[in-house]
Design a protein around this motif. Structure first.
Motif, PDB file in Angstrom:
ATOM      1  N   ILE A  18      -1.768   0.917  -6.842  1.00 29.26           N
ATOM      2  CA  ILE A  18      -1.084   2.057  -7.194  1.00 29.26           C
ATOM      3  C   ILE A  18      -2.166   3.216  -7.574  1.00 29.26           C
ATOM      4  O   ILE A  18      -2.499   3.235  -8.595  1.00 29.26           O
ATOM      5  N   PRO A  19      -2.382   4.104  -6.649  1.00 26.21           N
ATOM      6  CA  PRO A  19      -3.177   5.273  -6.759  1.00 26.21           C
ATOM      7  C   PRO A  19      -2.675   6.232  -7.952  1.00 26.21           C
ATOM      8  O   PRO A  19      -1.248   5.997  -7.981  1.00 26.21           O
ATOM      9  N   PRO A  20      -3.246   7.049  -8.566  1.00 24.21           N
ATOM     10  CA  PRO A  20      -2.646   7.855  -9.505  1.00 24.21           C
ATOM     11  C   PRO A  20      -1.177   8.593  -9.001  1.00 24.21           C
ATOM     12  O   PRO A  20      -1.111   8.999  -7.838  1.00 24.21           O
ATOM     13  N   VAL A  21      -0.306   8.568  -9.699  1.00 23.14           N
ATOM     14  CA  VAL A  21       1.091   8.786  -9.343  1.00 23.14           C
ATOM     15  C   VAL A  21       1.022  10.380  -9.441  1.00 23.14           C
ATOM     16  O   VAL A  21       0.478  10.973 -10.139  1.00 23.14           O
ATOM     17  N   SER A  22       2.014  10.948  -8.580  1.00 20.97           N
ATOM     18  CA  SER A  22       2.523  12.311  -8.654  1.00 20.97           C
ATOM     19  C   SER A  22       3.784  12.733  -8.293  1.00 20.97           C
ATOM     20  O   SER A  22       4.208  13.738  -7.957  1.00 20.97           O
ATOM     21  N   GLY A  23       4.689  11.942  -8.970  1.00 20.32           N
ATOM     22  CA  GLY A  23       5.995  12.550  -8.779  1.00 20.32           C
ATOM     23  C   GLY A  23       6.187  13.490  -9.801  1.00 20.32           C
ATOM     24  O   GLY A  23       5.607  13.934 -10.395  1.00 20.32           O
ATOM     25  N   GLY A  24       7.805  13.801  -9.802  1.00 25.78           N
ATOM     26  CA  GLY A  24       8.121  14.893 -10.536  1.00 25.78           C
ATOM     27  C   GLY A  24       8.179  16.298  -9.826  1.00 25.78           C
ATOM     28  O   GLY A  24       7.837  16.418  -8.632  1.00 25.78           O
ATOM     29  N   TYR A  41       0.772  -1.075   0.015  1.00 25.31           N
ATOM     30  CA  TYR A  41      -0.055   0.037   0.116  1.00 25.31           C
ATOM     31  C   TYR A  41       0.827   1.325  -0.157  1.00 25.31           C
ATOM     32  O   TYR A  41       1.694   1.136   0.527  1.00 25.31           O
ATOM     33  N   PHE A  42       0.245   2.331  -0.493  1.00 23.59           N
ATOM     34  CA  PHE A  42       1.094   3.543  -0.728  1.00 23.59           C
ATOM     35  C   PHE A  42       0.541   4.751  -0.330  1.00 23.59           C
ATOM     36  O   PHE A  42      -1.078   4.625  -0.820  1.00 23.59           O
ATOM     37  N   ALA A  43       0.799   5.950  -0.271  1.00 23.07           N
ATOM     38  CA  ALA A  43       0.052   7.345  -0.240  1.00 23.07           C
ATOM     39  C   ALA A  43      -1.354   7.033   0.711  1.00 23.07           C
ATOM     40  O   ALA A  43      -1.290   6.570   1.863  1.00 23.07           O
ATOM     41  N   GLN A  79      -4.501   1.467  -9.897  1.00 22.85           N
ATOM     42  CA  GLN A  79      -4.079   0.425 -10.776  1.00 22.85           C
ATOM     43  C   GLN A  79      -3.389  -0.637 -10.101  1.00 22.85           C
ATOM     44  O   GLN A  79      -2.960  -0.381  -8.930  1.00 22.85           O
ATOM     45  N   SER A 134      -9.776   4.993  -8.885  1.00 20.64           N
ATOM     46  CA  SER A 134      -8.563   5.214  -9.927  1.00 20.64           C
ATOM     47  C   SER A 134      -7.219   4.418  -9.587  1.00 20.64           C
ATOM     48  O   SER A 134      -6.371   4.788  -9.865  1.00 20.64           O
ATOM     49  N   TYR A 193       2.551  -3.170 -14.084  1.00 24.09           N
ATOM     50  CA  TYR A 193       1.133  -2.940 -14.215  1.00 24.09           C
ATOM     51  C   TYR A 193       0.428  -3.903 -14.841  1.00 24.09           C
ATOM     52  O   TYR A 193       0.989  -4.641 -16.065  1.00 24.09           O
TER      53      TYR A 193
END
Lengths: 77, 151
Positions: free
Chosen positions: A71-77, A6-8, A48, A46, A55
């Motif tokens: 994997i929830p929507p990613v927000s790196g960068g 799990y993340f975020a 994945q 949302s 994926y």
């Protein structure tokens, strides 16, 4: 048994980064169904699925020993 | 620092040093190097960020960064790439991501560098949480719907 990651926001709702669950047979969609039922306050719409760091589509089979990540929507960068 | 010790595709808790990656991608065949640094912005949509927290699915994120590197080398031949992302707590103006691309000519170096940041924002499992004075939130890029894109 399979290993879940799990993340975020999901990690916060689950209260943990990882857990193992019993598993015999099924698909990524079945794992997602399990997660939705276990953590109903999180919106999985949302999210994945990644199996063993790739994926996959929800039709992908999940085998004992697999690492399944939400994997929830990613927000790196 | 010894450029030989660099991991070109890495997720790290340590502060990023852009010059190391520029040095890593520079070689005699290169005529251009683009060095991109993504930094922590204080104001987003009228909200003041106090700091950011980044989290990653580290092994998968590093794998995806390396895939982006391979895609770039395929699309823009003779380019060399390094992409690193920092995770953990970052303060305003800290560098969150560094992308270094060298290529024989500048157009490819610019294009490939932009391609890298766009792919990071789409497929690399890294998340940021904005911490404001009065709350916090995990950010998700809602522009990319699952299943709607080919990975």
């Amino acid at each position: 048994m399979i290993h879940l990651h799990y993340f975020a926001g999901i990690k916060e709702v689950a209260g943990k980064a990882e857990e193992d669950i019993d598993w015999v047979d099924g698909t990524a969609a079945d794992v997602l169904k399990w997660a939705k039922k276990s953590y109903p306050s999180f919106d999985f719409s949302s999210v994945q699925i990644a199996i063993n760091e790739e994926y996959v589509l929800e039709t992908e089979p999940v085998k004992p020993g697999d690492h399944v990540a939400f994997i929830p929507p990613v927000s790196g960068g | 620092m010894d450029a030989g010790l660099i991991k070109p595709f890495e997720v790290t808790k340590k502060p990023l040093e852009p010059a190391r990656y520029m040095e890593y991608v520079t070689h005699p065949g290169a005529g251009a190097v683009t060095l991109f640094a993504g930094t922590v912005r204080e104001w987003t949509n009228g909200k003041r960020t106090m700091h950011l927290e980044y989290e990653a699915y580290e092994p998968m994120a590093e794998k995806k960064l390396a895939e982006i590197g391979s895609e770039i080398e395929e699309k823009w031949p003779n380019s060399r790439v390094a992409i690193v992302h920092r995770i953990g707590a970052l303060a305003i103006s800290d560098i969150a991501v560094v992308i270094a691309v060298s290529s024989p000519h500048r157009k490819a170096a610019y294009e490939a560098n932009e391609y890298a940041i766009e792919q990071i924002k789409r497929v690399v499992p890294i998340w940021k949480k904005e911490i404001w004075e009065d709350g916090e939130e995990w950010i998700g890029d809602q522009a990319y719907k699952p299943g709607g894109e080919q990975y």
